[in-house]
Design a protein around this motif. Sequence first.
Motif, PDB file in Angstrom:
ATOM      1  N   ASN A  34      10.820  -5.633  -4.164  1.00  0.00           N
ATOM      2  CA  ASN A  34       9.730  -4.699  -4.448  1.00  0.00           C
ATOM      3  C   ASN A  34       8.930  -4.310  -3.217  1.00  0.00           C
ATOM      4  OD1 ASN A  34       8.552  -7.173  -4.171  1.00  0.00           O
ATOM      5  ND2 ASN A  34       7.372  -7.115  -6.076  1.00  0.00           N
ATOM      6  N   THR A  35       9.239  -4.886  -2.027  1.00  0.00           N
ATOM      7  CA  THR A  35       8.633  -4.367  -0.801  1.00  0.00           C
ATOM      8  C   THR A  35       9.419  -3.181  -0.264  1.00  0.00           C
ATOM      9  OG1 THR A  35       9.940  -5.712   0.730  1.00  0.00           O
ATOM     10  CG2 THR A  35       7.950  -6.718  -0.183  1.00  0.00           C
ATOM     11  N   GLY A  36      10.700  -3.095  -0.637  1.00  0.00           N
ATOM     12  CA  GLY A  36      11.553  -2.038  -0.102  1.00  0.00           C
ATOM     13  C   GLY A  36      12.050  -2.310   1.293  1.00  0.00           C
ATOM     14  N   SER A  37      11.605  -3.440   1.909  1.00  0.00           N
ATOM     15  CA  SER A  37      12.050  -3.734   3.278  1.00  0.00           C
ATOM     16  C   SER A  37      12.127  -5.244   3.469  1.00  0.00           C
ATOM     17  CB  SER A  37      11.118  -3.070   4.296  1.00  0.00           C
ATOM     18  OG  SER A  37       9.781  -3.510   4.142  1.00  0.00           O
ATOM     19  N   GLY A 239      12.737   2.814  -2.137  1.00  0.00           N
ATOM     20  CA  GLY A 239      11.292   2.653  -2.282  1.00  0.00           C
ATOM     21  C   GLY A 239      10.546   3.916  -1.896  1.00  0.00           C
ATOM     22  N   ILE A 240       9.575   4.281  -2.713  1.00  0.00           N
ATOM     23  CA  ILE A 240       8.742   5.459  -2.443  1.00  0.00           C
ATOM     24  C   ILE A 240       7.286   5.039  -2.613  1.00  0.00           C
ATOM     25  CG2 ILE A 240       8.171   7.819  -3.115  1.00  0.00           C
ATOM     26  CD1 ILE A 240      11.005   8.055  -4.258  1.00  0.00           C
ATOM     27  N   GLY A 241       6.464   5.307  -1.610  1.00  0.00           N
ATOM     28  CA  GLY A 241       5.056   4.950  -1.682  1.00  0.00           C
ATOM     29  C   GLY A 241       4.163   6.080  -1.232  1.00  0.00           C
ATOM     30  N   ALA A 247      -6.321   3.480  -1.705  1.00  0.00           N
ATOM     31  CA  ALA A 247      -5.430   3.235  -2.839  1.00  0.00           C
ATOM     32  C   ALA A 247      -4.015   3.698  -2.516  1.00  0.00           C
ATOM     33  CB  ALA A 247      -5.945   3.949  -4.084  1.00  0.00           C
ATOM     34  N   GLY A 248      -3.046   2.948  -3.045  1.00  0.00           N
ATOM     35  CA  GLY A 248      -1.653   3.317  -2.859  1.00  0.00           C
ATOM     36  C   GLY A 248      -0.834   2.942  -4.074  1.00  0.00           C
ATOM     37  N   VAL A 249       0.229   3.700  -4.314  1.00  0.00           N
ATOM     38  CA  VAL A 249       1.145   3.430  -5.410  1.00  0.00           C
ATOM     39  C   VAL A 249       2.554   3.392  -4.838  1.00  0.00           C
ATOM     40  CG1 VAL A 249       2.083   4.251  -7.594  1.00  0.00           C
ATOM     41  CG2 VAL A 249      -0.345   4.571  -7.093  1.00  0.00           C
ATOM     42  N   HIS A 250       3.330   2.365  -5.214  1.00  0.00           N
ATOM     43  CA  HIS A 250       4.698   2.226  -4.750  1.00  0.00           C
ATOM     44  C   HIS A 250       5.627   2.080  -5.946  1.00  0.00           C
ATOM     45  CE1 HIS A 250       3.909   1.519  -0.360  1.00  0.00           C
ATOM     46  NE2 HIS A 250       2.702   1.359  -0.871  1.00  0.00           N
ATOM     47  N   VAL A 251       6.717   2.809  -5.914  1.00  0.00           N
ATOM     48  CA  VAL A 251       7.733   2.752  -6.957  1.00  0.00           C
ATOM     49  C   VAL A 251       9.060   2.418  -6.293  1.00  0.00           C
ATOM     50  CG1 VAL A 251       8.907   4.014  -8.798  1.00  0.00           C
ATOM     51  CG2 VAL A 251       6.486   4.469  -8.322  1.00  0.00           C
ATOM     52  N   SER A 265      10.571  -1.571  -9.919  1.00  0.00           N
ATOM     53  CA  SER A 265       9.348  -2.300  -9.564  1.00  0.00           C
ATOM     54  C   SER A 265       8.241  -1.291  -9.251  1.00  0.00           C
ATOM     55  CB  SER A 265       9.586  -3.187  -8.344  1.00  0.00           C
ATOM     56  OG  SER A 265      10.607  -4.119  -8.578  1.00  0.00           O
ATOM     57  N   TYR A 266       7.021  -1.683  -9.581  1.00  0.00           N
ATOM     58  CA  TYR A 266       5.860  -0.838  -9.344  1.00  0.00           C
ATOM     59  C   TYR A 266       4.774  -1.679  -8.660  1.00  0.00           C
ATOM     60  CZ  TYR A 266       8.151   1.875 -13.028  1.00  0.00           C
ATOM     61  OH  TYR A 266       9.061   2.566 -13.806  1.00  0.00           O
ATOM     62  N   ALA A 267       3.937  -1.036  -7.883  1.00  0.00           N
ATOM     63  CA  ALA A 267       2.809  -1.732  -7.247  1.00  0.00           C
ATOM     64  C   ALA A 267       1.662  -0.763  -7.048  1.00  0.00           C
ATOM     65  CB  ALA A 267       3.220  -2.337  -5.905  1.00  0.00           C
ATOM     66  N   VAL A 268       0.480  -1.249  -7.326  1.00  0.00           N
ATOM     67  CA  VAL A 268      -0.756  -0.509  -7.040  1.00  0.00           C
ATOM     68  C   VAL A 268      -1.515  -1.309  -5.994  1.00  0.00           C
ATOM     69  CG1 VAL A 268      -2.932   0.365  -7.945  1.00  0.00           C
ATOM     70  CG2 VAL A 268      -0.860   0.496  -9.341  1.00  0.00           C
TER      71      VAL A 268
END
Length: 831
Positions: A34-37, A239-241, A247-251, A265-268
């Motif tokens: 879920n970090t994408g890296s 991963g797209i953020g 504020a940030g949103v990552h999908v 995975s999602y992250a706010v």
Amino acid sequence: MKRIIIFLVLLTAAAVHASDRSPLLLNYGQGILNTGSTPGSYMGAIGSFWNPAGWSTMSRSEAVFSWDDRNDARKRLDNWGVYLGGHGLGAVVRRNLVYRNDDYYAIDDYQLAMSGGSRGEGWGIAYGWSKGDSAKELRQHYLTVGNVYRPYKYVSIGSAWTLGLRNGRSRFQGDLGLRPFAGSHKLTLFGDLAAHDKDNFKTMQWGGGVEVMPLNGVRISAKISKLFPDDPAPWFTLGIGLSVDEAGVHVTPNYNKKSDIQYTSYAVRIGKVEPSFSGQEKGKRVVALGMRGTLTYQKSRWFDPGRQTLTEMLQLVEDAKNDRSVGGIAMNLSGFNAPRELVWELTEKLKEFRAAGKKVYMYVDRPTMTQVYLLTQADYSWMDPLGSMDMLGWLMGGTYYKGMLEKLGIGVEEFRYFTYKSAFERLAREDMSKKDREQRMSLLSDFHDEWSHAIEENLGISADSIKLAMDSLGLITAHEAERFGFVDTVARWTDAADIIESERGSRAKFVERGELNEDKHSDPRWGEYPKVAVVYALGECAMDTGIRARYTSRLLRRLAKDDNIQAVVLRVDSPGGDGLASDLVADGMRDVSKKKPMIVSQGRVAASGGYWLSSPGDRVFTSPFTITGSIGVIAGWLWNERLTEKTGLTFDKVQIGKHADLGMGIELPFIGVEVPNRDVDDEERARVEKIIRGHYDDFVGRVAEDRSLPREDVEEVAQGRVWGGRAAIEHDLVDEIGGLEQSILYAKDKAGIRPNEKIELVEFPKPGLINFDRLFAPASPLAAVGLKLGLFGRGEDNVDEFPHELKVIKLYSEHPGQPLLLLPPEDMIED
């Protein structure tokens, strides 16, 4: 390189064991998706869960809530995490639904971490434990030790070792990040590996991919990973953020080898850990600056109220200039105190701010002529209705002590062999000499021309009106200042919001200087910043006070050898003094110049011994309001002519050697000044003259060599003559008009540092933690306590508390008959 070798050895050692992975440690490969890296190249709290050294890379705090849609078991949110931390501390809570033995188990994982280090290398340690269904069977307490090593802006190396505290099983993980294009965070290549203690090359986890940030606030990553030991087929993660302000949103969707999506995975994220879009309306905010206090060079970190440093102020204006949400600065100059030269530097910085299309608003109540110069950079200004403006004019002069010394019975002799070297005049004469009057009038004319030209050019006030204000009025009222055009209107600071709204045509949002700093995001750059040292040589040229020649010369030699320092800027603000002290520092400067740029920035005064400190610079920057030059040597003699009969103080001695008593005599109580008991004789007088002329020849010769000038050209501008900054450029004594910031930028360029690359300024001497002189000032109720504790004194260590005239007398007392590179008392600087 040593760390890279250790990294590879540990990785190989972890990978050579037979396959028998412990199921009791968290699945790194799947968890990091879920970090994408990877933990080392990712900037934020989620990656820091896997490598606790990541918390040390976060100069801002962050709060993250993450989850994924693997909710088949109970059709609800079963896999989520909360990550909190920054500034070296971190805490995590995660809920995971684990499938084992044909059933699902809900387990809560907890972790606490701490970390430290620098931008180049960080360390971290974390302790984790679990609770929930069958947690003891499916999880164990563990300890993770991590490291992030960023030796250059191009590379990041991360490693972490996790030890299970119940069964001793372990996991090693490592990652590598590369930024091939000048270290820019716009493109990052990364890869990672993880191996349990019984993994081999076939069963270990691995991954690799690329991350692109085409714009600040947009993050796109792609990664191929092998997640499971028994399934060699890789997964693909996209991963797209998006980040706006805090504020940030990552999908992050995850695909199997058949390109079927497995879960997303999602992250706010809340915080300012990575670059982002600015959601602030352009130009909406105005930075409100209360300027009350003194503008100076350095201050203590604690208990030093009423002072702000030049570098702080310049950086603040720079930050406001670069912040698109800031449209202006409103400066309250009530109670502001600063010397002309430092105000000139601030004025030059405000010019840059205005050139960027932003506005400067200023309020004054009792402005001095120096503050009037600052008003020339105001787009709109106003003055308190009951205020008054000082337009009295320019003056240089002071008290002459010859008559008083005669009445005290102190004889005075001036050893003056150079026309303009007037440092002893105040003691040896009753008035100003013709040559001293000439050079001082020239300085005042230069200062006035610079000041009046700025007023004419920026405020549109004619030279005749300026002369009228000075000669006919002197002190002018607020309404008169408005009629002349020095200010735009008459009002109080409390009217600032209405005045600025009227000027802007819209309401402004006011922010304090601290809020502007809080808006900064963490810098995504890897590794240490290039370092430029700023060394302050302030006050009289003396061995252990003022410029502290012993310390400063040692420091310069050390900086010459320090490969972490790319360039050195010496800020000189000194009226001179002991030639030996000046020469020690100059030698240290030459050591620096052999290996890296050695730049000089002149402050208010850089003359006589202060100019000796300037000439070895690879390039010397000065200001229009700087007093410089004064290439000359002076000495003087005070002796007990009739002091004994006037005061009753006597002196007695025994001696071996004809000249043993030279300079010895009565010490005046309270001020620590010693008066020689006798005058010099003819033989001694001739010897003094020979020494002074020898020092002068050395001084002229060093300037000629350092400045690559014919000796005769130096002689023409020497003889102790002082010059203003622009005149000094005309005579090749200095190179360029510019302040401390311009000196630093030039040093960067000569050191090969790109103009837009951020640097770290390392200041010397290091500012202290507490200013005891202010905390326990003599007027303070704590003064008695301070004296009892020995926290400040009133003798040698606190010579700066003396009036400048007494400083000069003290210097002559400490160096009777010896050659000094010194200006008169009125030119000695004061913070």
